[in-house]
Write an enzyme that holds these catalytic residues in place. Sequence first.
Site, PDB file in Angstrom:
ATOM      1  N   ARG A   1     -29.903  44.363  69.791  1.00  0.00           N
ATOM      2  CA  ARG A   1     -29.324  45.974  69.091  1.00  0.00           C
ATOM      3  C   ARG A   1     -28.015  45.948  69.145  1.00  0.00           C
ATOM      4  O   ARG A   1     -27.506  46.962  68.614  1.00  0.00           O
ATOM      5  CB  ARG A   1     -30.242  46.506  69.894  1.00  0.00           C
TER       6      ARG A   1
ATOM      7  N   TYR B   1     -28.203  57.487  45.366  1.00  0.00           N
ATOM      8  CA  TYR B   1     -29.829  56.743  45.031  1.00  0.00           C
ATOM      9  C   TYR B   1     -30.551  57.499  45.689  1.00  0.00           C
ATOM     10  O   TYR B   1     -30.449  58.578  46.224  1.00  0.00           O
ATOM     11  CB  TYR B   1     -29.444  55.743  45.885  1.00  0.00           C
TER      12      TYR B   1
ATOM     13  N   ASP C   1     -20.180  55.391  48.464  1.00  0.00           N
ATOM     14  CA  ASP C   1     -20.866  54.305  48.534  1.00  0.00           C
ATOM     15  C   ASP C   1     -20.436  53.093  47.784  1.00  0.00           C
ATOM     16  O   ASP C   1     -20.596  54.110  46.453  1.00  0.00           O
ATOM     17  CB  ASP C   1     -22.427  54.633  48.411  1.00  0.00           C
TER      18      ASP C   1
ATOM     19  N   LYS D   1     -28.087  43.677  48.816  1.00  0.00           N
ATOM     20  CA  LYS D   1     -28.273  43.864  46.362  1.00  0.00           C
ATOM     21  C   LYS D   1     -27.237  42.483  46.008  1.00  0.00           C
ATOM     22  O   LYS D   1     -27.159  41.778  46.292  1.00  0.00           O
ATOM     23  CB  LYS D   1     -27.467  45.432  46.341  1.00  0.00           C
TER      24      LYS D   1
END
Length: 394
Positions: free
Chosen positions: A55, A108, A180, A205
């Site tokens: 983590r 988004y 972004d 993406k």
Amino acid sequence: MTDTPYVPARRRPWPDSASRPVATPLQPSVVYATSDPDALDAQYEGQTRGYSYAREGHPNADVLAQMLDRMEGASGGIVTGSGMAAVGAAVLGVLKAGDHVLGADQLYGRSLRMLAEDLPRMGIATSLVDPTDAGRVAAALRPETRMILLETVSNPTLRVADLAGIAALARDRGILLAVDNTFTTPRAIRPFEHGADIVIHSVTKLLAGHADATLGYTVARDPALNDAMRVAATTWGVTPSPFDCWLAERGMLSFDLRYDRAEETAARLADHLAGLPGVARVLYPGRADHPDHARACALFGARFGNMLSFELEGGRAAANAFTRACPGIAFAPTLGDVATTLSHPPSSSHRALSAEARAALGIGEGFFRVSVGVEPFEVLAEEMTRGVIAARVA
């Protein structure tokens, strides 16, 4: 009976080799063993380099982060478990209760939801503004504004932000500019070179590019901000999977080739759709009729990307008929795959908005977003022509 002590399989050393693997090894281990407490202290205090718990970081994430850093001209970037995790790490690592974040009104859908519903619950004020007009952005700033969050090219209407004007404004006011860059990628623009303080990607993406890895990435110009975002990512547990990082690294090796092919096809497909009866409008920054075409040319040169949007006459009935007549194009709420995908924002990414709010953004029931893949143009043109013809008679 042997005098050799038994060593459990998990504690046996990795085999030595005079050669090294050509492909990056996949290391899914959750934990890493050290020799003693002093060695672990040295590791946590930065005196030595190593891993302890996945983590907090693992080798496959670091390999991928270094690749992304090189692409963006950055250092110290953080890979997260998704694109929204990257947005979350950037926001939660930097902002505190009492701060204000000014977001673009064409983000988004989940980013809009975070601004509208989640951050206010944490005491972080939010508001939205048109990012294509730096004057409107200036008017929307508050004394407590700490961050401006925008997309280089908006999802899904492909509006181009006034990056130069907003970056100058943010610099003058001492406000962080978070960009972004998912749609455009470093192949079209590197936001740090245009005044950004933080860059965010959904690696899921175009960068990974095969619709089989869910990842995000965020990086700041200031190392102290990188440290803050890393702590937030570790605390909130937005850990990337080693396997997904390994898959994304493989995908990124062909990124330039995929991007260039898809971009070339997207430009031709936009022109083709614009000439079909029944198509009300086509949005592609490379077309002269795009509202931000001049700004796109100034920012991106000739790199207009693989994303385009269009709107059919006839609303939802036409939309249903179109998708049913195009079985060769996946109707799926994603982008950036090697294959072309078709998304309908009113029923997916922007479904949480009211019909009135979507209409204000220019998203009607006949609106589609297309992520163009690497298929031949002729195949896509034939499929979409068939879909438009079906939509006209729906």
